[in-house]
Design a protein around this motif. Structure first.
Motif, PDB file in Angstrom:
ATOM      1  N   GLU A 135      -2.652  -1.699   9.028  1.00 50.30           N
ATOM      2  CA  GLU A 135      -1.576  -2.596   9.453  1.00 50.30           C
ATOM      3  C   GLU A 135      -0.213  -1.931   9.516  1.00 50.30           C
ATOM      4  OE1 GLU A 135      -1.330  -7.169   8.632  1.00 50.30           O
ATOM      5  OE2 GLU A 135      -0.511  -6.109   6.890  1.00 50.30           O
ATOM      6  N   ASP A 136       0.107  -1.056   8.549  1.00 53.12           N
ATOM      7  CA  ASP A 136       1.419  -0.413   8.529  1.00 53.12           C
ATOM      8  C   ASP A 136       1.341   0.870   7.704  1.00 53.12           C
ATOM      9  OD1 ASP A 136       2.032  -0.999   5.670  1.00 53.12           O
ATOM     10  OD2 ASP A 136       2.173  -3.072   6.353  1.00 53.12           O
ATOM     11  N   PRO A 137       2.381   1.723   7.760  1.00 57.14           N
ATOM     12  CA  PRO A 137       2.332   3.019   7.076  1.00 57.14           C
ATOM     13  C   PRO A 137       2.134   2.917   5.565  1.00 57.14           C
ATOM     14  CG  PRO A 137       4.081   3.025   8.706  1.00 57.14           C
ATOM     15  CD  PRO A 137       3.583   1.616   8.634  1.00 57.14           C
ATOM     16  N   ILE A 138       2.809   1.976   4.896  1.00 60.41           N
ATOM     17  CA  ILE A 138       2.687   1.897   3.438  1.00 60.41           C
ATOM     18  C   ILE A 138       1.265   1.540   3.034  1.00 60.41           C
ATOM     19  CG2 ILE A 138       3.350   0.572   1.399  1.00 60.41           C
ATOM     20  CD1 ILE A 138       6.185   0.566   2.346  1.00 60.41           C
ATOM     21  N   GLY A 164       8.475   3.997  -4.123  1.00 60.85           N
ATOM     22  CA  GLY A 164       7.835   3.417  -5.297  1.00 60.85           C
ATOM     23  C   GLY A 164       8.251   2.008  -5.651  1.00 60.85           C
ATOM     24  N   ASP A 165       9.543   1.695  -5.513  1.00 65.83           N
ATOM     25  CA  ASP A 165      10.030   0.377  -5.916  1.00 65.83           C
ATOM     26  C   ASP A 165       9.926  -0.670  -4.807  1.00 65.83           C
ATOM     27  OD1 ASP A 165      10.677   1.246  -8.474  1.00 65.83           O
ATOM     28  OD2 ASP A 165      12.685   1.904  -7.858  1.00 65.83           O
ATOM     29  N   GLU A 166       9.507  -0.261  -3.624  1.00 61.05           N
ATOM     30  CA  GLU A 166       9.406  -1.208  -2.513  1.00 61.05           C
ATOM     31  C   GLU A 166       8.221  -2.144  -2.706  1.00 61.05           C
ATOM     32  OE1 GLU A 166       9.492   0.377   1.425  1.00 61.05           O
ATOM     33  OE2 GLU A 166      11.034   1.880   0.941  1.00 61.05           O
ATOM     34  N   VAL A 220       4.832  -0.541  -4.615  1.00 61.57           N
ATOM     35  CA  VAL A 220       3.995   0.635  -4.352  1.00 61.57           C
ATOM     36  C   VAL A 220       3.509   1.243  -5.666  1.00 61.57           C
ATOM     37  CG1 VAL A 220       4.032   3.006  -3.477  1.00 61.57           C
ATOM     38  CG2 VAL A 220       5.016   1.157  -2.104  1.00 61.57           C
ATOM     39  N   VAL A 221       4.421   1.417  -6.630  1.00 57.80           N
ATOM     40  CA  VAL A 221       4.037   1.992  -7.930  1.00 57.80           C
ATOM     41  C   VAL A 221       2.981   1.141  -8.606  1.00 57.80           C
ATOM     42  CG1 VAL A 221       4.856   2.326 -10.296  1.00 57.80           C
ATOM     43  CG2 VAL A 221       6.096   3.353  -8.402  1.00 57.80           C
ATOM     44  N   GLU A 222       3.149  -0.158  -8.578  1.00 56.82           N
ATOM     45  CA  GLU A 222       2.183  -1.042  -9.222  1.00 56.82           C
ATOM     46  C   GLU A 222       0.800  -0.916  -8.577  1.00 56.82           C
ATOM     47  OE1 GLU A 222       5.185  -4.579 -10.792  1.00 56.82           O
ATOM     48  OE2 GLU A 222       4.381  -4.654  -8.744  1.00 56.82           O
ATOM     49  N   PHE A 223       0.775  -0.805  -7.262  1.00 54.35           N
ATOM     50  CA  PHE A 223      -0.511  -0.617  -6.587  1.00 54.35           C
ATOM     51  C   PHE A 223      -1.166   0.693  -7.023  1.00 54.35           C
ATOM     52  CE2 PHE A 223       0.053  -3.835  -3.066  1.00 54.35           C
ATOM     53  CZ  PHE A 223      -1.206  -4.389  -3.179  1.00 54.35           C
ATOM     54  N   THR A 224      -0.377   1.778  -7.117  1.00 51.30           N
ATOM     55  CA  THR A 224      -0.988   3.064  -7.522  1.00 51.30           C
ATOM     56  C   THR A 224      -1.531   2.989  -8.935  1.00 51.30           C
ATOM     57  OG1 THR A 224       1.079   4.069  -8.350  1.00 51.30           O
ATOM     58  CG2 THR A 224       0.563   4.365  -5.996  1.00 51.30           C
ATOM     59  N   ASN A 225      -0.808   2.318  -9.820  1.00 55.80           N
ATOM     60  CA  ASN A 225      -1.298   2.177 -11.198  1.00 55.80           C
ATOM     61  C   ASN A 225      -2.596   1.383 -11.234  1.00 55.80           C
ATOM     62  OD1 ASN A 225       0.886   3.608 -12.219  1.00 55.80           O
ATOM     63  ND2 ASN A 225       2.085   1.787 -12.676  1.00 55.80           N
ATOM     64  N   MET A 226      -2.684   0.343 -10.417  1.00 52.36           N
ATOM     65  CA  MET A 226      -3.888  -0.485 -10.389  1.00 52.36           C
ATOM     66  C   MET A 226      -5.076   0.279  -9.807  1.00 52.36           C
ATOM     67  SD  MET A 226      -2.220  -4.071  -9.091  1.00 52.36           S
ATOM     68  CE  MET A 226      -1.085  -5.013 -10.124  1.00 52.36           C
ATOM     69  N   GLU A 270      -4.048   8.787 -12.865  1.00 51.14           N
ATOM     70  CA  GLU A 270      -2.795   8.177 -13.291  1.00 51.14           C
ATOM     71  C   GLU A 270      -1.954   7.814 -12.077  1.00 51.14           C
ATOM     72  OE1 GLU A 270      -2.387  11.096 -17.220  1.00 51.14           O
ATOM     73  OE2 GLU A 270      -1.311  11.519 -15.347  1.00 51.14           O
ATOM     74  N   GLY A 271      -1.269   6.678 -12.161  1.00 49.85           N
ATOM     75  CA  GLY A 271      -0.388   6.249 -11.084  1.00 49.85           C
ATOM     76  C   GLY A 271       0.897   7.057 -11.040  1.00 49.85           C
ATOM     77  N   LEU A 272       1.840   6.582 -10.233  1.00 44.52           N
ATOM     78  CA  LEU A 272       3.065   7.331  -9.983  1.00 44.52           C
ATOM     79  C   LEU A 272       4.093   7.231 -11.115  1.00 44.52           C
ATOM     80  CD1 LEU A 272       3.540   6.472  -6.209  1.00 44.52           C
ATOM     81  CD2 LEU A 272       2.743   8.627  -7.185  1.00 44.52           C
ATOM     82  N   ILE A 273       3.980   6.198 -11.915  1.00 40.76           N
ATOM     83  CA  ILE A 273       4.834   6.049 -13.105  1.00 40.76           C
ATOM     84  C   ILE A 273       3.924   5.769 -14.294  1.00 40.76           C
ATOM     85  CG2 ILE A 273       6.648   4.703 -14.221  1.00 40.76           C
ATOM     86  CD1 ILE A 273       7.710   6.349 -11.931  1.00 40.76           C
TER      87      ILE A 273
END
Length: 313
Positions: free
Chosen positions: A149-152, A207-209, A218-224, A240-243
């Motif tokens: 759907e989109d780049p992110i 990350g904060d978007e 974005v960060v929350e998705f990577t952690n999940m 591990e996620g980004l944060i």
């Protein structure tokens, strides 16, 4: 006195992401050791991931897959399910197009040196990614997650793939016997690591978007996603996620985690069993699904399926 197994599980319960602590009890199985196999078997196993990456990157950037470039590499295997051109901006498309061409080269070299394997059935449909992301967040996203759907969203889907192949190459390197095999895996690992780093840096900048239309960053998705892969792999924290909490950051001094690594900043290894549990999205190397609905190919992967059938499961 506590046993090593008890202590292992206690540590994992403390470190796992909180969203899984409420619903999942991490296990410490005895099958996290390397598989007994020869060098060619190990490269054939890895080629499953190289096929997956090639198809997802090529379709995402160009709207066509490996068959449009090197159809003989598939060795009669079926075309992938659901691949299509993603809605990407110019820069992101160029990055993913390059990744796709790199995966063609990886498959070529594995075929040239080992003969290769037939391409397995691969599911890169938006529906399959939707199931994966639903499992990662713990509920059904509305609307369903669509990586095209989109780049992110596409780059978050990319986040879910190359890192597992990287882990596999780190894990298989000590088991290789021939100099030529070690030379090949070094070359493959270098590029897979670069792809993962480029992907993580791209996502880190955003990350904060919030990922529209969800109330998830974005960060929350990577952690999940990383938490889900740890849960499915069943062999501890190797993702591990980004944060991250400082105790998981480099030298326990930073929460920034552009590169995922262990306490000495070394890449995490994974065994074939762990990888199958993750890419099948079932947590069971004997039960296919996810990206490989009919199972991965090659002796290592097929023996797990064969043994499963012998048990009548």
């Amino acid at each position: 006195m506590a046993t090593p197994s008890t202590l292992c599980c206690a540590v994992l319960l403390f470190l796992f992401p909180l969203q899984f602590m409420a619903t999942t009890t991490p296990s410490c199985p005895g099958d996290c050791d390397p598989t007994d196999a020869d060098d060619n078997d190990r490269f054939h196993f890895a080629q499953n991931l190289e096929f997956l990456e090639a198809e997802f990157f090529l379709h995402g950037a160009l709207g066509k897959g490996l068959d449009a470039f090197e159809p003989e590499f598939a060795k009669g295997g079926p075309p992938p399910i659901g691949g299509r051109r993603a809605n990407l901006d110019y820069l992101t498309r160029r990055i993913i197009e390059e990744f796709g061409y790199q995966e063609i080269g990886h498959n070529r070299e594995i075929v040239r040196r080992t003969g290769g394997i037939p391409r397995p059935l691969i599911d890169i449909s938006s529906q399959n990614f939707a199931k994966l992301f639903d499992k990662a967040v713990g509920y059904n996203l509305d609307p369903p997650f669509d990586p095209y759907e989109d780049p992110i969203k596409y780059m978050l889907a990319v986040y879910a793939i190359p890192y597992v192949g990287l882990n596999g190459y780190v894990g298989t390197t000590p088991c290789l016997k021939k100099f030529a095999s070690k030379q090949l895996v070094a070359g493959l690992l270098g590029v897979e690591s670069g792809q993962d780093a480029a992907t993580r840096e791209w996502l880190y900048k955003k990350g904060d978007e919030k990922v529209e239309p969800y109330d998830i960053t974005v960060v929350e998705f990577t952690n999940m996603i990383s938490g889900l892969r740890n849960e499915l792999g069943k062999c501890g924290i190797k993702d591990e996620g980004l944060i991250v909490p400082k105790e998981l950051g480099a030298e326990n001094r930073t929460t920034s985690n552009v590169l995922s690594a262990d306490s000495n900043s070394l890449s995490y290894p994974r065994t074939p069993q762990e990888i199958l549990r993750i890419v099948y999205s079932t947590g069971d190397e004997h039960r296919p699904g996810g990206f490989f609905p009919e199972g991965a190919n090659g002796r290592i992967a097929r023996e797990y399926l064969y043994n499963d059938q012998l048990r009548g499961l």
